[in-house]
Design a protein around this motif. Structure first.
Motif, PDB file in Angstrom:
ATOM      1  N   ARG A   1      -4.794  30.973  30.609  1.00  0.00           N
ATOM      2  CA  ARG A   1      -3.504  31.157  29.964  1.00  0.00           C
ATOM      3  C   ARG A   1      -2.411  31.106  31.027  1.00  0.00           C
ATOM      4  NH1 ARG A   1      -6.756  30.760  26.445  1.00  0.00           N
ATOM      5  NH2 ARG A   1      -6.992  32.035  24.566  1.00  0.00           N
ATOM      6  N   LEU A   2      -1.300  30.445  30.685  1.00  0.00           N
ATOM      7  CA  LEU A   2      -0.121  30.422  31.553  1.00  0.00           C
ATOM      8  C   LEU A   2       1.070  30.933  30.748  1.00  0.00           C
ATOM      9  CD1 LEU A   2      -0.355  26.982  33.459  1.00  0.00           C
ATOM     10  CD2 LEU A   2      -1.188  29.231  34.169  1.00  0.00           C
ATOM     11  N   PHE A   3       1.838  31.841  31.369  1.00  0.00           N
ATOM     12  CA  PHE A   3       3.037  32.400  30.743  1.00  0.00           C
ATOM     13  C   PHE A   3       4.218  32.125  31.672  1.00  0.00           C
ATOM     14  CE2 PHE A   3      -0.610  35.034  29.605  1.00  0.00           C
ATOM     15  CZ  PHE A   3      -0.562  35.013  28.215  1.00  0.00           C
ATOM     16  N   ARG A   4       5.264  31.531  31.109  1.00  0.00           N
ATOM     17  CA  ARG A   4       6.473  31.263  31.897  1.00  0.00           C
ATOM     18  C   ARG A   4       7.574  32.238  31.464  1.00  0.00           C
ATOM     19  NH1 ARG A   4       8.188  25.485  31.279  1.00  0.00           N
ATOM     20  NH2 ARG A   4       7.009  25.046  33.172  1.00  0.00           N
ATOM     21  N   PHE A   5       8.281  32.764  32.484  1.00  0.00           N
ATOM     22  CA  PHE A   5       9.356  33.730  32.235  1.00  0.00           C
ATOM     23  C   PHE A   5      10.669  33.181  32.785  1.00  0.00           C
ATOM     24  CE2 PHE A   5       5.396  36.048  32.201  1.00  0.00           C
ATOM     25  CZ  PHE A   5       5.525  36.883  31.109  1.00  0.00           C
ATOM     26  N   GLY A   6      11.737  33.920  32.508  1.00  0.00           N
ATOM     27  CA  GLY A   6      13.056  33.446  32.893  1.00  0.00           C
ATOM     28  C   GLY A   6      13.307  33.510  34.378  1.00  0.00           C
ATOM     29  N   SER A   7      12.577  34.324  35.101  1.00  0.00           N
ATOM     30  CA  SER A   7      12.780  34.453  36.540  1.00  0.00           C
ATOM     31  C   SER A   7      11.513  35.008  37.173  1.00  0.00           C
ATOM     32  CB  SER A   7      13.961  35.375  36.844  1.00  0.00           C
ATOM     33  OG  SER A   7      13.668  36.696  36.418  1.00  0.00           O
ATOM     34  N   GLY A   8      11.484  34.966  38.504  1.00  0.00           N
ATOM     35  CA  GLY A   8      10.357  35.540  39.212  1.00  0.00           C
ATOM     36  C   GLY A   8      10.278  37.039  39.070  1.00  0.00           C
ATOM     37  N   ASP A   9      11.431  37.708  38.912  1.00  0.00           N
ATOM     38  CA  ASP A   9      11.437  39.164  38.730  1.00  0.00           C
ATOM     39  C   ASP A   9      10.806  39.546  37.400  1.00  0.00           C
ATOM     40  OD1 ASP A   9      12.685  39.481  41.164  1.00  0.00           O
ATOM     41  OD2 ASP A   9      14.716  39.524  40.311  1.00  0.00           O
ATOM     42  N   GLU A  10      11.139  38.814  36.333  1.00  0.00           N
ATOM     43  CA  GLU A  10      10.531  39.099  35.031  1.00  0.00           C
ATOM     44  C   GLU A  10       9.025  38.849  35.076  1.00  0.00           C
ATOM     45  OE1 GLU A  10      12.578  36.721  32.218  1.00  0.00           O
ATOM     46  OE2 GLU A  10      14.364  38.004  32.152  1.00  0.00           O
ATOM     47  N   ALA A  11       8.624  37.771  35.753  1.00  0.00           N
ATOM     48  CA  ALA A  11       7.187  37.486  35.872  1.00  0.00           C
ATOM     49  C   ALA A  11       6.479  38.579  36.664  1.00  0.00           C
ATOM     50  CB  ALA A  11       6.987  36.126  36.535  1.00  0.00           C
ATOM     51  N   ALA A  12       7.105  39.068  37.735  1.00  0.00           N
ATOM     52  CA  ALA A  12       6.491  40.128  38.534  1.00  0.00           C
ATOM     53  C   ALA A  12       6.370  41.417  37.730  1.00  0.00           C
ATOM     54  CB  ALA A  12       7.309  40.362  39.800  1.00  0.00           C
ATOM     55  N   ASP A  13       7.360  41.726  36.880  1.00  0.00           N
ATOM     56  CA  ASP A  13       7.288  42.928  36.050  1.00  0.00           C
ATOM     57  C   ASP A  13       6.171  42.810  35.028  1.00  0.00           C
ATOM     58  OD1 ASP A  13       8.666  45.514  35.237  1.00  0.00           O
ATOM     59  OD2 ASP A  13       8.685  44.402  33.332  1.00  0.00           O
ATOM     60  N   TYR A  14       6.041  41.622  34.423  1.00  0.00           N
ATOM     61  CA  TYR A  14       4.950  41.422  33.467  1.00  0.00           C
ATOM     62  C   TYR A  14       3.594  41.522  34.162  1.00  0.00           C
ATOM     63  CZ  TYR A  14       1.839  39.113  30.184  1.00  0.00           C
ATOM     64  OH  TYR A  14       0.798  38.823  29.361  1.00  0.00           O
ATOM     65  N   PHE A  15       3.497  40.951  35.354  1.00  0.00           N
ATOM     66  CA  PHE A  15       2.239  41.001  36.104  1.00  0.00           C
ATOM     67  C   PHE A  15       1.847  42.448  36.411  1.00  0.00           C
ATOM     68  CE2 PHE A  15       0.193  41.318  40.275  1.00  0.00           C
ATOM     69  CZ  PHE A  15      -0.951  40.547  40.092  1.00  0.00           C
ATOM     70  N   ALA A  16       2.811  43.273  36.772  1.00  0.00           N
ATOM     71  CA  ALA A  16       2.522  44.670  37.098  1.00  0.00           C
ATOM     72  C   ALA A  16       1.942  45.421  35.909  1.00  0.00           C
ATOM     73  CB  ALA A  16       3.788  45.371  37.601  1.00  0.00           C
ATOM     74  N   GLY A  17       2.401  45.100  34.681  1.00  0.00           N
ATOM     75  CA  GLY A  17       1.857  45.767  33.507  1.00  0.00           C
ATOM     76  C   GLY A  17       0.545  45.165  33.049  1.00  0.00           C
ATOM     77  N   ALA A  18       0.407  43.825  33.136  1.00  0.00           N
ATOM     78  CA  ALA A  18      -0.798  43.166  32.649  1.00  0.00           C
ATOM     79  C   ALA A  18      -2.019  43.505  33.499  1.00  0.00           C
ATOM     80  CB  ALA A  18      -0.576  41.658  32.627  1.00  0.00           C
ATOM     81  N   ARG A  19      -1.813  43.734  34.768  1.00  0.00           N
ATOM     82  CA  ARG A  19      -2.955  44.003  35.651  1.00  0.00           C
ATOM     83  C   ARG A  19      -3.618  45.334  35.351  1.00  0.00           C
ATOM     84  NH1 ARG A  19      -0.725  45.063  41.667  1.00  0.00           N
ATOM     85  NH2 ARG A  19      -2.950  45.523  41.917  1.00  0.00           N
TER      86      ARG A  19
END
Length: 330
Positions: free
Chosen positions: A232-250
């Motif tokens: 699965r690949l998820f694209r976000f509006g910025s690297g900060d949003e992606a990093a925040d999502y990564f912190a919760g998904a992990r």
């Protein structure tokens, strides 16, 4: 009785000898006895006379035979060496008996190529914001050899939302003037929801909305050994949003396909760019986990790699998929 002791002379003087008689052996004349000629070998016949007719012709024939024998031996050695070289170099090294490398579980992927970028866009490595401008579906790994697709990715649509009404077939003139079609991509578009992240409840799926997921793509296959892979690949509006999502998904310790998991603190995973978090299932088979899960974050994209097999997920195959998927996002 005569007392004359005067020595005799004359013809009969040597007829009488005093003491034993020694016979002298005559010395043979080498000129008359060819066997005693020191220039000749007694074990061979008579040496040929080089001045006799045909002597030079016989020596020439012997030299030619010797040259042919030496030449034939050299030719045989060259032909044998060349044949051995061809037999070793023509097939693949792994097909040569004695040189085959045992399969350690890794897959045979086709040659990986990066998708084309829109006009004026730059690659993530050259972008200050590390954003991905290419088609998200084309950043997914393709199917490896002998794998069966578990998602309908053979003919993906050119846009996230395909048209509901079919359009008539274009005329030949219209097709000729149309822009060239996009190259084939590996995955397909999917909605940003619970199923996209393989979550068991909505608690983690809500983060997709909070961090403003802009698009999601999926890919899946089942390998010949029975291992099922979901990407699965998820694209976000910025690297900060992606990093925040990564912190919760992990922190998601289970998926709809994998039960309880634990962090893999001992594993080494080559990541091309960004960060990764790996979890392994508590359930094991033959010493290997039955499920392996990895979250990757590279710029504005977060990737999920999930592999399951009731007989154990091959560790080398899991590392390979994680490394290759990371390289496509770098």
């Amino acid at each position: 009785m005569s007392s004359d002791t005067t020595p005799r002379s004359g013809p009969d003087a040597g007829s009488e000898q005093i003491g034993p008689v020694v016979e002298e052996t005559p010395v043979p004349d080498p000129a008359q006895d060819p066997a005693q000629d020191p220039a000749r070998d007694p074990n061979q016949g008579a040496a040929p006379d080089p001045w006799q007719p045909g002597a030079w012709a016989e020596r020439s024939r012997a030299d030619r035979r010797r040259r042919w024998q030496v030449g034939g031996a050299l030719l045989l050695a060259v032909v044998t060496g060349t044949a051995a070289t061809v037999l070793v170099t023509l097939p693949e090294r792994t097909d040569v008996p004695g040189l085959a490398t045992p399969n350690d579980g890794r897959y045979a992927f086709p040659e990986l190529t990066l998708p084309p970028l829109p006009v004026g866009a730059s690659a993530p490595a050259g972008s200050e914001l590390k954003t991905h401008a290419a088609d998200l579906r084309a950043l997914l790994l393709p199917l490896p050899a002998d794998a069966v697709a578990t998602t309908p990715s053979a003919a993906p649509s050119a846009s996230p939302s395909p048209s509901a009404s079919p359009s008539p077939s274009p005329s030949p003139s219209a097709s000729a003037s149309a822009a060239p079609s996009l190259p084939p991509v590996a995955g397909r578009w999917i909605p940003c929801d619970r199923d996209a992240m393989l979550a068991t409840d909505d608690a983690y799926a809500l983060r997709l909305t909070t961090d403003a997921c802009r698009g999601a793509a999926a890919q899946g296959w089942t390998a010949a050994d029975g291992t099922r892979t979901e990407l699965r690949l998820f694209r976000f509006g910025s690297g900060d949003e992606a990093a925040d999502y990564f912190a919760g998904a992990r922190t998601m310790d289970r998926t709809k396909d994998i039960g309880a998991t634990r962090l893999d603190d001992d594993g080494v995973y080559p990541i091309a760019a960004g960060q990764a978090d790996v979890r392994l299932s508590e359930e094991r088979s033959g010493g290997a986990p039955t499920g392996s899960l990895c979250w990757l974050q590279s710029g504005d994209v977060v990737a999920l790699v999930q592999m399951t097999n009731p007989h154990g997920v091959p560790a080398q195959a899991f590392r390979q998929v994680v490394a290759l998927q990371s390289s496509l996002l770098a």
